[in-house]
Design a protein around this motif. Sequence first.
Motif, PDB file in Angstrom:
ATOM      1  N   ASP A 233       0.804  -1.218   0.000  1.00 51.92           N
ATOM      2  CA  ASP A 233       0.000   0.000   0.000  1.00 51.92           C
ATOM      3  C   ASP A 233       0.838   1.268   0.000  1.00 51.92           C
ATOM      4  N   GLY A 234       2.073   1.180   0.464  1.00 46.53           N
ATOM      5  CA  GLY A 234       2.913   2.369   0.578  1.00 46.53           C
ATOM      6  C   GLY A 234       3.566   2.803  -0.716  1.00 46.53           C
ATOM      7  N   THR A 235       3.244   2.154  -1.816  1.00 46.70           N
ATOM      8  CA  THR A 235       3.845   2.475  -3.102  1.00 46.70           C
ATOM      9  C   THR A 235       3.369   3.826  -3.626  1.00 46.70           C
ATOM     10  N   THR A 236       3.985   4.297  -4.693  1.00 51.68           N
ATOM     11  CA  THR A 236       3.592   5.537  -5.367  1.00 51.68           C
ATOM     12  C   THR A 236       2.963   5.179  -6.701  1.00 51.68           C
ATOM     13  N   LEU A 237       1.746   5.609  -6.919  1.00 50.48           N
ATOM     14  CA  LEU A 237       1.026   5.302  -8.152  1.00 50.48           C
ATOM     15  C   LEU A 237       1.009   6.520  -9.073  1.00 50.48           C
ATOM     16  N   LEU A 238       1.308   6.279 -10.331  1.00 51.04           N
ATOM     17  CA  LEU A 238       1.324   7.334 -11.347  1.00 51.04           C
ATOM     18  C   LEU A 238      -0.097   7.544 -11.855  1.00 51.04           C
ATOM     19  N   VAL A 239      -0.647   8.762 -11.674  1.00 55.34           N
ATOM     20  CA  VAL A 239      -2.093   8.944 -11.865  1.00 55.34           C
ATOM     21  C   VAL A 239      -2.468   9.800 -13.076  1.00 55.34           C
ATOM     22  N   ASP A 240      -1.516  10.097 -13.975  1.00 61.51           N
ATOM     23  CA  ASP A 240      -1.883  10.991 -15.078  1.00 61.51           C
ATOM     24  C   ASP A 240      -1.799  10.331 -16.449  1.00 61.51           C
ATOM     25  N   THR A 241      -1.915   9.013 -16.512  1.00 54.47           N
ATOM     26  CA  THR A 241      -1.883   8.347 -17.823  1.00 54.47           C
ATOM     27  C   THR A 241      -3.142   8.658 -18.623  1.00 54.47           C
ATOM     28  N   TYR A 242      -4.275   8.639 -17.954  1.00 55.22           N
ATOM     29  CA  TYR A 242      -5.558   8.905 -18.617  1.00 55.22           C
ATOM     30  C   TYR A 242      -6.232  10.115 -17.974  1.00 55.22           C
ATOM     31  N   GLY A 267       0.556  18.374 -17.168  1.00 53.12           N
ATOM     32  CA  GLY A 267      -0.500  19.334 -16.905  1.00 53.12           C
ATOM     33  C   GLY A 267      -0.011  20.530 -16.115  1.00 53.12           C
ATOM     34  N   ASP A 268      -0.953  21.373 -15.726  1.00 50.29           N
ATOM     35  CA  ASP A 268      -0.661  22.532 -14.886  1.00 50.29           C
ATOM     36  C   ASP A 268      -0.484  22.012 -13.464  1.00 50.29           C
ATOM     37  N   LEU A 269       0.764  21.825 -13.061  1.00 47.62           N
ATOM     38  CA  LEU A 269       1.033  21.135 -11.805  1.00 47.62           C
ATOM     39  C   LEU A 269       0.460  21.867 -10.601  1.00 47.62           C
ATOM     40  N   LEU A 270       0.453  23.185 -10.636  1.00 49.66           N
ATOM     41  CA  LEU A 270      -0.099  23.948  -9.514  1.00 49.66           C
ATOM     42  C   LEU A 270      -1.587  23.649  -9.334  1.00 49.66           C
ATOM     43  N   VAL A 271      -2.333  23.720 -10.419  1.00 49.58           N
ATOM     44  CA  VAL A 271      -3.777  23.473 -10.357  1.00 49.58           C
ATOM     45  C   VAL A 271      -4.061  22.015 -10.031  1.00 49.58           C
ATOM     46  N   VAL A 272      -3.391  21.105 -10.738  1.00 46.65           N
ATOM     47  CA  VAL A 272      -3.659  19.686 -10.557  1.00 46.65           C
ATOM     48  C   VAL A 272      -3.310  19.242  -9.135  1.00 46.65           C
ATOM     49  N   ALA A 273      -2.215  19.740  -8.599  1.00 48.83           N
ATOM     50  CA  ALA A 273      -1.824  19.347  -7.241  1.00 48.83           C
ATOM     51  C   ALA A 273      -2.886  19.749  -6.223  1.00 48.83           C
ATOM     52  N   HIS A 274      -3.430  20.953  -6.351  1.00 45.22           N
ATOM     53  CA  HIS A 274      -4.485  21.383  -5.430  1.00 45.22           C
ATOM     54  C   HIS A 274      -5.718  20.487  -5.547  1.00 45.22           C
ATOM     55  N   ARG A 275      -6.085  20.166  -6.774  1.00 49.82           N
ATOM     56  CA  ARG A 275      -7.271  19.332  -6.981  1.00 49.82           C
ATOM     57  C   ARG A 275      -7.059  17.927  -6.429  1.00 49.82           C
ATOM     58  N   ILE A 291       3.739  13.681  -5.301  1.00 47.99           N
ATOM     59  CA  ILE A 291       5.042  13.889  -5.922  1.00 47.99           C
ATOM     60  C   ILE A 291       4.814  14.421  -7.328  1.00 47.99           C
ATOM     61  N   VAL A 292       5.533  15.481  -7.684  1.00 44.98           N
ATOM     62  CA  VAL A 292       5.389  16.032  -9.033  1.00 44.98           C
ATOM     63  C   VAL A 292       6.712  15.903  -9.776  1.00 44.98           C
ATOM     64  N   THR A 293       6.596  15.638 -11.069  1.00 40.63           N
ATOM     65  CA  THR A 293       7.742  15.589 -11.963  1.00 40.63           C
ATOM     66  C   THR A 293       7.398  16.466 -13.169  1.00 40.63           C
ATOM     67  N   SER A 294       7.986  16.264 -14.311  1.00 40.00           N
ATOM     68  CA  SER A 294       7.674  16.993 -15.545  1.00 40.00           C
ATOM     69  C   SER A 294       8.603  18.164 -15.792  1.00 40.00           C
ATOM     70  N   ASP A 295       9.869  17.860 -16.115  1.00 41.79           N
ATOM     71  CA  ASP A 295      10.832  18.843 -16.586  1.00 41.79           C
ATOM     72  C   ASP A 295      10.948  20.061 -15.665  1.00 41.79           C
ATOM     73  N   ALA A 302      10.066  26.705  -7.373  1.00 43.40           N
ATOM     74  CA  ALA A 302       9.685  27.868  -6.569  1.00 43.40           C
ATOM     75  C   ALA A 302       8.235  28.267  -6.820  1.00 43.40           C
ATOM     76  N   SER A 303       7.788  28.119  -8.049  1.00 43.71           N
ATOM     77  CA  SER A 303       6.403  28.492  -8.372  1.00 43.71           C
ATOM     78  C   SER A 303       5.392  27.567  -7.710  1.00 43.71           C
ATOM     79  N   LEU A 304       5.848  26.406  -7.257  1.00 43.88           N
ATOM     80  CA  LEU A 304       4.955  25.440  -6.602  1.00 43.88           C
ATOM     81  C   LEU A 304       5.056  25.512  -5.084  1.00 43.88           C
ATOM     82  N   ALA A 305       5.691  26.568  -4.575  1.00 47.28           N
ATOM     83  CA  ALA A 305       5.892  26.673  -3.127  1.00 47.28           C
ATOM     84  C   ALA A 305       4.575  26.660  -2.362  1.00 47.28           C
ATOM     85  N   ALA A 306       3.529  27.243  -2.937  1.00 46.45           N
ATOM     86  CA  ALA A 306       2.239  27.309  -2.252  1.00 46.45           C
ATOM     87  C   ALA A 306       1.351  26.108  -2.572  1.00 46.45           C
ATOM     88  N   ALA A 307       1.833  25.223  -3.410  1.00 44.91           N
ATOM     89  CA  ALA A 307       1.035  24.054  -3.794  1.00 44.91           C
ATOM     90  C   ALA A 307       1.211  22.938  -2.766  1.00 44.91           C
TER      91      ALA A 307
END
Length: 450
Positions: A233-242, A267-275, A291-295, A302-307
């Motif tokens: 259960d402690g694994t990390t699942l990648l949730v943006d394939t679909y 995607g827009d990591l700031l928006v998606v992370a909040h959702r 956890i966020v990735t994507s270049d 720094a732009s994700l500091a509030a996320a």
Amino acid sequence: MNTADLGRGRRVGVPSTALFTDQYELTMLQAALKAGTAGRRSVFEVFTRRLPNGRRYGVVAGTGRVLDAVENFRFDPDVLAFLREKDIVDGATLEWLAGYRFSGDIWGYPEGEVYFPGSPILRVEGSFAECVLLETVILSILNHDSAIAAAASRMASAARGRPLIEMGARRTHELAAVAAARAAYIGGFSSTSDLAAGFRYDIPTVGTSAHAFTLLHDSERDAFQAQVDSLGDGTTLLVDTYDVAEAVRTAVSIAGPDLGAVRIDSGDLLVVAHRVRQQLDELGATDTKIIVTSDLDEYAIASLAAAPVDAYGVGTQLVTGSGHPTASMVYKLVARAVSADPAAPLVPVAKKSIGGKTSIGGRKWAARRLDEYGVAEAEVVGTGEVPAELAERQLLVPLVQGGEALVREPLDVVRDRHAAARAGLPLSATQLSRGEPVLPTEYVQGPSVG
């Protein structure tokens, strides 16, 4: 032949480093041997004339790898045969190279320390012949690793204590990836995806799955179920394939509220992370990390500091120095003896030219002056005697004496040193906006000591 890292890592077999050399180093050696000047006591220094545009400080990284490279700098029979076959040097020079062992001294800034324009990051002392051969291998290591560590340090500052995962192995040369992971760890990253770096340097490794694993299965649910069944259960699942929202619902329904983490890679990591954070909390998975990735680079981090982001995975921008893949260090002769007599005094030497490529002669010391609050206010570089008020603030430490390495430090010690060095700088050091080096470099000219 074996090499050991500065730290807890394993000894890994490597070939001779002797041919990590530009040919002109060998041609200079041959000419100096013939002229009778090869044995003159000499002092070479590594420094940079400027920091990359906008950077406030540099980070010394790669010192441990330099010591390994010097230790393995041996002209074995195969290497000598190559030099003979290609007629690169003459017979007398080949004979001299066959017995090459660096027997001099090396001083330098401790690995993990910060530096500024003109800082004598490394000082190599010995005969001209034995020192001149090390130019290329020393610069190739320090320029690469220091550039990566500087980028990592900026990213760590931007992350504000949140973990950073190095995952750039697929974006660079396979051997550079291992060195990059090491440098990133020094700069403040907490783990790597590269198993070679974990094996060699004992850096914590992490990894779960890519989109290919989801696409392999008939449904996203099947993929998630297979991963949880295998990794728990402690694994990390990648949730943006679909569809992200549907994937999060599926992930929690399979793993339950103890799901370790979800990874978002587009995607827009700031928006998606909040959702995603809101959705996870509503589903009762309040402890599940995001956890966020994507270049990512330091600006994106720094732009994700509030996320509501718990960790970042960084690849391409890290292993390319976030736009500055080299530290632009140079290796220059700054002093040499007036003759081959071991007791002959040293005289300062320096290149004089137009175009900003001048250098300052003389064997140098360096110290960091602090203000009344204990915060660094200047990098002081000088020749001759060290002023009494700076004697306890000197930066160079002995690394090699008589050809023998004196230092073998765990990487965690180096990593902690960097964090402390960065914390000792003015607050503006961590600003990402363009600006001048956070400390000025002041030069103190004194008589050459030799």
